[in-house]
Structure formats: C-alpha cells, structure tokens
Design a protein around this motif. Structure first.
Motif, PDB file in Angstrom:
ATOM      1  N   LYS A 116       0.824  -1.217   0.000  1.00 23.98           N
ATOM      2  CA  LYS A 116       0.000   0.000   0.000  1.00 23.98           C
ATOM      3  C   LYS A 116       0.856   1.263   0.000  1.00 23.98           C
ATOM      4  O   LYS A 116       0.519   2.263  -0.647  1.00 23.98           O
ATOM      5  N   ALA A 117       1.984   1.223   0.722  1.00 22.73           N
ATOM      6  CA  ALA A 117       2.823   2.415   0.845  1.00 22.73           C
ATOM      7  C   ALA A 117       3.644   2.689  -0.407  1.00 22.73           C
ATOM      8  O   ALA A 117       4.109   3.822  -0.603  1.00 22.73           O
ATOM      9  N   CYS A 118       3.824   1.694  -1.255  1.00 25.28           N
ATOM     10  CA  CYS A 118       4.765   1.827  -2.370  1.00 25.28           C
ATOM     11  C   CYS A 118       4.082   1.820  -3.730  1.00 25.28           C
ATOM     12  O   CYS A 118       4.711   1.459  -4.738  1.00 25.28           O
ATOM     13  N   THR A 119       2.811   2.212  -3.779  1.00 25.02           N
ATOM     14  CA  THR A 119       2.086   2.210  -5.051  1.00 25.02           C
ATOM     15  C   THR A 119       2.744   3.113  -6.091  1.00 25.02           C
ATOM     16  O   THR A 119       2.620   2.876  -7.293  1.00 25.02           O
ATOM     17  N   GLY A 120       3.450   4.144  -5.635  1.00 23.58           N
ATOM     18  CA  GLY A 120       4.112   5.064  -6.561  1.00 23.58           C
ATOM     19  C   GLY A 120       5.450   4.571  -7.056  1.00 23.58           C
ATOM     20  O   GLY A 120       6.134   5.283  -7.805  1.00 23.58           O
ATOM     21  N   SER A 164       3.918 -11.521  -7.612  1.00 20.23           N
ATOM     22  CA  SER A 164       4.245 -12.260  -6.388  1.00 20.23           C
ATOM     23  C   SER A 164       2.999 -12.430  -5.530  1.00 20.23           C
ATOM     24  O   SER A 164       2.055 -11.642  -5.631  1.00 20.23           O
ATOM     25  N   GLU A 165       2.996 -13.464  -4.708  1.00 18.83           N
ATOM     26  CA  GLU A 165       1.935 -13.680  -3.731  1.00 18.83           C
ATOM     27  C   GLU A 165       2.555 -14.313  -2.493  1.00 18.83           C
ATOM     28  O   GLU A 165       3.457 -15.159  -2.602  1.00 18.83           O
ATOM     29  N   SER A 225      -3.554 -13.778   2.916  1.00 23.99           N
ATOM     30  CA  SER A 225      -2.624 -13.673   1.800  1.00 23.99           C
ATOM     31  C   SER A 225      -2.649 -12.276   1.208  1.00 23.99           C
ATOM     32  O   SER A 225      -3.579 -11.506   1.431  1.00 23.99           O
ATOM     33  N   VAL A 226      -1.610 -11.975   0.429  1.00 22.20           N
ATOM     34  CA  VAL A 226      -1.562 -10.743  -0.357  1.00 22.20           C
ATOM     35  C   VAL A 226      -0.848 -11.066  -1.663  1.00 22.20           C
ATOM     36  O   VAL A 226       0.159 -11.764  -1.689  1.00 22.20           O
ATOM     37  N   ALA A 227      -1.427 -10.579  -2.762  1.00 24.61           N
ATOM     38  CA  ALA A 227      -0.824 -10.745  -4.087  1.00 24.61           C
ATOM     39  C   ALA A 227      -0.594  -9.357  -4.680  1.00 24.61           C
ATOM     40  O   ALA A 227      -1.396  -8.444  -4.455  1.00 24.61           O
ATOM     41  N   PHE A 228       0.468  -9.192  -5.439  1.00 21.82           N
ATOM     42  CA  PHE A 228       0.790  -7.869  -5.960  1.00 21.82           C
ATOM     43  C   PHE A 228       1.705  -7.974  -7.162  1.00 21.82           C
ATOM     44  O   PHE A 228       2.324  -9.014  -7.427  1.00 21.82           O
ATOM     45  N   GLU A 267      -1.754  -3.963  -5.805  1.00 22.65           N
ATOM     46  CA  GLU A 267      -2.262  -5.199  -5.218  1.00 22.65           C
ATOM     47  C   GLU A 267      -3.131  -5.918  -6.241  1.00 22.65           C
ATOM     48  O   GLU A 267      -3.841  -5.290  -7.031  1.00 22.65           O
ATOM     49  N   GLU A 268      -3.060  -7.242  -6.236  1.00 25.32           N
ATOM     50  CA  GLU A 268      -3.862  -8.054  -7.137  1.00 25.32           C
ATOM     51  C   GLU A 268      -4.746  -9.008  -6.326  1.00 25.32           C
ATOM     52  O   GLU A 268      -4.587  -9.140  -5.115  1.00 25.32           O
ATOM     53  N   ARG A 269      -5.629  -9.681  -7.014  1.00 23.26           N
ATOM     54  CA  ARG A 269      -6.482 -10.656  -6.340  1.00 23.26           C
ATOM     55  C   ARG A 269      -5.646 -11.884  -6.004  1.00 23.26           C
ATOM     56  O   ARG A 269      -4.987 -12.448  -6.879  1.00 23.26           O
ATOM     57  N   SER A 270      -5.696 -12.308  -4.749  1.00 22.50           N
ATOM     58  CA  SER A 270      -4.897 -13.449  -4.327  1.00 22.50           C
ATOM     59  C   SER A 270      -5.639 -14.756  -4.582  1.00 22.50           C
ATOM     60  O   SER A 270      -6.822 -14.763  -4.934  1.00 22.50           O
ATOM     61  N   SER A 271      -4.958 -15.855  -4.378  1.00 17.46           N
ATOM     62  CA  SER A 271      -5.516 -17.174  -4.665  1.00 17.46           C
ATOM     63  C   SER A 271      -6.589 -17.594  -3.676  1.00 17.46           C
ATOM     64  O   SER A 271      -7.385 -18.488  -3.949  1.00 17.46           O
TER      65      SER A 271
END
Length: 260
Positions: free
Chosen positions: A168-172, A219-220, A200-203, A190-194
């Motif tokens: 969230k902090a590094c979107t730029g 990555s996830e 979980s977090v996917a990005f 961020e992306e939808r995780s499995s």
C-alpha cells in the motif's frame, strides 16, 4: 533483447535464475524425506528440515519440472530498497520471506515447454522480428520460485502485515539494489490473491519507463499458520509479447495442498 533496470534488479535471484532455468532446464531432484510430513505441521514453528519435507518436489506440480533454485535465493543483506518501507516488496520478488523467519527453504517450478504449433523456419530465412517472435514463443512459460518460511509466535502474522503495508505504501514505485545492480519500479499494485491459507496478499510491480515498455513481475505471499509461502512467477515470453500472466495457479494449488 535488453530488459529494463527494474526487471534486472529482481533478476539476479528471480529473473536471472529463472532465465537460466528456461535455457538449461531446472533440476528435478526430490529432497530426502519429501512427502513424509503432515501439512498440519504448518500450524507450529517448523525447522528447516521440516520445511524441506513440505515444500513442493518432483511430481507435485502437473506440467512442471521442480528442483533447486538455480543460483540460490540471495542473502537478505544484499537486497535493499531506496525506501526502507518498500523492502518487503523487493524481498518477496527475490524469493526472500519478509520479517524474521527462524527457518526457510526454496524450490523452483518451471512450466514444461509447450508443443510448437508449426515447424520453425531456418534462422537464415527469418527476419529480426520473426526471430524475436520465435524466441518469445519458446520462452512463453511460467517459472516460479517458492520459499517456505517458519516463524516463532505471531511472527508470520506480523511479517505478512508488514508486507501488506509495504504494498500500500509503495504504489508510486521505488528504487532498489541487489548485489550492486540498481533499478526501479514505477508502480506497485495489489492483485487478487488465490484465497488459499489463513491470509494472503498478491501484488505486481512494474517498470513502465524501460525501452521495452511496461514489464511486470508478480508475487503472492500466503500464511498457513506459522508458515509463510512466498511465490514469485516470471514469464519472459509473456513479457516480450505484452501478454498478461499471473502467479502460477498450478504451483500455488500444489503447495497449498501440502500445507493443509
């Protein structure tokens, strides 16, 4: 084909070893004692030996060769982001688990080459563009580094939370360095995780300023009790052809099954 600095930054441990695997094929060793541990053990703090029994091995992922990570995962101290808040994101892309794990192990899964649709022509008969297309087709397969890491207490929860905060902090975007190789990503999303595991977090991180256009890495990270599973997938052929790809669903499914 020259890749952008952002991709090369993560390439030393992820893309470069993945590229090597695409050219040479990855090993297919099966770790000693693989498959003998219960996935329920992920709820406790695992030793390195226990993690090696739980990580994917030869035969676990349909359509993939599974073996050691070519060249290994880099030392944590050699992967640094320009903004310290973004370090967990950069670490994940190089196969390093966030936080302070007490033990970890890694493997690499390489998608098997797809059968060609037509016989390739002689290199002498192909234009530069056609050669590039043939190369992209040959490289159009997923290569995924998987790292399992075990934590004491609530360490896995805190490590995943720190990574979620970093995304969230590094979107730029951010700059970084790995083994002296410098580069940057212009955005993180961020992306939808499995949906596997307890959380979980996917990005994805992308360098949009390179001469080859936007080049994404995916990555996830999934928490299973006190264990984190870190997945990073690269598909160089998809990058070259500007085709979408994601973290390998087949690899995530196979690894999650061993951690249940």
């Amino acid at each position: 084909m020259k890749r952008s600095t952002g991709v090369r930054l993560c390439a030393t441990a992820a893309v470069s070893v993945l590229s090597l695997a695409l050219v040479t094929g990855c090993g297919d060793e099966k770790p000693e004692g693989a498959g003998n541990a219960s996935g329920k053990d992920a709820a406790k703090t695992l030793s390195a030996a226990e993690l090696r029994k739980l990580i994917i091995a030869k035969g676990d992922v349909p359509g993939h060769e599974v073996g050691p990570v070519e060249g290994g995962v880099p030392d944590r101290s050699k992967v640094k982001a320009g903004d310290a808040a973004c370090e967990p994101v950069l670490q994940a892309f190089t196969g390093i688990a966030p936080g302070a794990p007490v033990a970890n192990t890694s493997r690499m899964a390489t998608q098997e080459n797809k059968a060609p649709t037509a016989a390739p022509g002689s290199p002498e008969d192909l234009t530069e563009g056609a050669l590039k297309d043939e190369f992209a087709k040959a490289m159009d397969l997923d290569v995924t580094v998987v790292t399992l890491a075990s934590y004491d207490g609530d360490g896995a929860e805190r490590a995943l939370a720190s990574l979620q905060g970093a995304v969230k902090a590094c979107t730029g975007g951010f700059s970084g360095e790995q083994d002296g190789e410098k580069g940057k990503f212009t955005k993180v999303a961020e992306e939808r995780s499995s949906g596997t595991g307890d959380a979980s977090v996917a990005f994805t991180a992308t360098d949009e300023d390179g001469e080859d256009g936007a080049l994404p890495l995916h990555s996830e990270v999934v928490r299973h009790g006190r264990t984190l599973a870190v997945y990073t997938t690269v598909n160089i052929g998809a990058m070259m052809g500007k085709k979408p790809y994601t973290v390998s669903a087949a690899v995530v499914k196979a690894q999650a099954a061993k951690l249940k």
